[in-house]
Design a protein around this motif. Structure first.
Motif, PDB file in Angstrom:
ATOM      1  N   ASP A 104     -14.530  -5.280   0.353  1.00 44.60           N
ATOM      2  CA  ASP A 104     -13.800  -6.371  -0.473  1.00 44.60           C
ATOM      3  C   ASP A 104     -14.448  -7.667  -0.525  1.00 44.60           C
ATOM      4  O   ASP A 104     -14.549  -8.459  -1.495  1.00 44.60           O
ATOM      5  N   VAL A 129     -10.389 -12.828  -0.996  1.00 48.37           N
ATOM      6  CA  VAL A 129      -9.348 -11.893  -0.161  1.00 48.37           C
ATOM      7  C   VAL A 129      -8.679 -12.341   0.847  1.00 48.37           C
ATOM      8  O   VAL A 129      -7.709 -11.824   1.411  1.00 48.37           O
ATOM      9  N   LYS A 131      -5.837 -14.169   0.285  1.00 46.82           N
ATOM     10  CA  LYS A 131      -4.456 -13.835  -0.010  1.00 46.82           C
ATOM     11  C   LYS A 131      -3.884 -12.603   0.737  1.00 46.82           C
ATOM     12  O   LYS A 131      -2.816 -12.336   1.048  1.00 46.82           O
ATOM     13  N   TYR A 132      -4.908 -11.728   1.248  1.00 43.37           N
ATOM     14  CA  TYR A 132      -4.361 -10.468   1.748  1.00 43.37           C
ATOM     15  C   TYR A 132      -4.415 -10.566   3.351  1.00 43.37           C
ATOM     16  O   TYR A 132      -4.032  -9.482   3.889  1.00 43.37           O
ATOM     17  N   VAL A 133      -4.857 -11.580   3.772  1.00 39.99           N
ATOM     18  CA  VAL A 133      -4.783 -11.524   5.185  1.00 39.99           C
ATOM     19  C   VAL A 133      -3.738 -12.622   5.811  1.00 39.99           C
ATOM     20  O   VAL A 133      -3.581 -13.523   5.360  1.00 39.99           O
ATOM     21  N   VAL A 183      -9.969  -5.571   3.448  1.00 42.87           N
ATOM     22  CA  VAL A 183      -8.543  -5.992   3.889  1.00 42.87           C
ATOM     23  C   VAL A 183      -7.749  -4.761   3.775  1.00 42.87           C
ATOM     24  O   VAL A 183      -7.995  -3.570   3.416  1.00 42.87           O
ATOM     25  N   ASP A 184      -6.566  -4.739   4.231  1.00 42.62           N
ATOM     26  CA  ASP A 184      -5.492  -3.576   4.198  1.00 42.62           C
ATOM     27  C   ASP A 184      -5.240  -3.421   2.773  1.00 42.62           C
ATOM     28  O   ASP A 184      -4.601  -4.066   2.128  1.00 42.62           O
ATOM     29  N   ALA A 187      -1.745  -4.011   1.170  1.00 47.88           N
ATOM     30  CA  ALA A 187      -1.307  -5.239   0.688  1.00 47.88           C
ATOM     31  C   ALA A 187      -1.702  -5.227  -0.762  1.00 47.88           C
ATOM     32  O   ALA A 187      -0.970  -5.748  -1.523  1.00 47.88           O
ATOM     33  N   LYS A 188      -2.697  -4.693  -1.057  1.00 47.64           N
ATOM     34  CA  LYS A 188      -3.387  -4.707  -2.614  1.00 47.64           C
ATOM     35  C   LYS A 188      -2.149  -3.941  -3.366  1.00 47.64           C
ATOM     36  O   LYS A 188      -2.017  -4.348  -4.666  1.00 47.64           O
ATOM     37  N   TYR A 189      -1.816  -2.746  -3.069  1.00 45.25           N
ATOM     38  CA  TYR A 189      -1.169  -1.888  -3.718  1.00 45.25           C
ATOM     39  C   TYR A 189       0.311  -2.539  -3.773  1.00 45.25           C
ATOM     40  O   TYR A 189       1.168  -2.488  -4.987  1.00 45.25           O
ATOM     41  N   GLU A 191       0.860  -5.943  -4.131  1.00 48.50           N
ATOM     42  CA  GLU A 191       0.740  -6.803  -4.788  1.00 48.50           C
ATOM     43  C   GLU A 191       0.874  -6.257  -6.303  1.00 48.50           C
ATOM     44  O   GLU A 191       1.167  -6.932  -7.195  1.00 48.50           O
ATOM     45  N   LYS A 192       0.041  -5.086  -6.595  1.00 48.02           N
ATOM     46  CA  LYS A 192      -0.091  -4.630  -7.780  1.00 48.02           C
ATOM     47  C   LYS A 192       1.420  -4.187  -8.128  1.00 48.02           C
ATOM     48  O   LYS A 192       1.880  -4.273  -9.377  1.00 48.02           O
TER      49      LYS A 192
END
Length: 199
Positions: A104, A129, A131-133, A183-184, A187-189, A191-192
């Motif tokens: 990422d 990245v 915001k995902y940490v 990143v994990d 977390a991205k899923y 957010e979406k």
């Protein structure tokens, strides 16, 4: 899919021009090549690569220009030591966390703080990245599954036990060295999905 538990330290034995802006990398890894076949996936410093050949404990893989630009693989040289992990097998233990092998961002080692039985490493965190940490969350650094000890808008820190320092490239990283960050994906899923709910 990987787990972020490094199986062995490998060595880059050959780097050749693959044509255009690509490259072909050859890595010595006696453990990960024991059952590696054409088309299998092996993570090299956290980057998922596809095996195109495997002979005498050395596997080769194509590396696209996009991968060279978006990861630290472009900084590798013959003799470089790299973290290696084979793709996880269904039914095996998940000792780290779900790792895709898709980088990422590239961070930079800012400092090392030795303690009695461990060491704290602090890394620069790309804005894309950050915001995902989260504190106590998972992050992959050069393919190693780690728990975030502390984080702010620009940096994060992790604590490394002696085993991790000895058995991964993180034990020999110098201040200023680049590292691959993933990143994990959960977390991205999240957010979406939350973003779609507000549309």
């Amino acid at each position: 899919m990987f787990t972020g538990i490094i199986e062995e330290l490998g060595e880059v034995v050959r780097l050749t021009d693959g044509g255009g802006d690509s490259a072909v990398i050859a890595v010595r890894g006696p453990v990960v090549t024991t059952d590696a076949r054409h088309g299998d996936s092996i993570a090299v410093n956290g980057v998922c690569l596809t095996v195109i050949d495997n002979e005498d404990g050395v596997f080769t893989a194509d590396v696209m220009g996009e991968t060279l630009r978006r990861s630290s693989l472009g900084a590798l040289r013959v003799g470089s030591t790299v973290n290696l992990e084979r793709a996880a097998a269904l039914g095996s233990r998940l000792g780290g966390h779900l790792v895709q092998g898709h980088v990422d961002g590239v961070g930079e080692l800012l400092s090392r703080e030795p303690a009695d039985q461990w060491e704290v490493l602090r890394f620069a965190l790309p804005k894309s990245v950050a915001k995902y940490v989260v504190e106590k969350g998972s992050i992959t650094v050069d393919g190693v599954s780690l728990t975030v000890m502390a984080v702010d808008d620009e940096t994060f820190s992790v604590g490394l036990i002696p085993t991790t320092l000895k058995l991964t490239v993180l034990g020999s990283k110098a201040v200023g060295d680049p590292v691959n960050l993933e990143v994990d994906v959960i977390a991205k899923y999240v957010e979406k999905m939350l973003g779609e709910r507000h549309v």
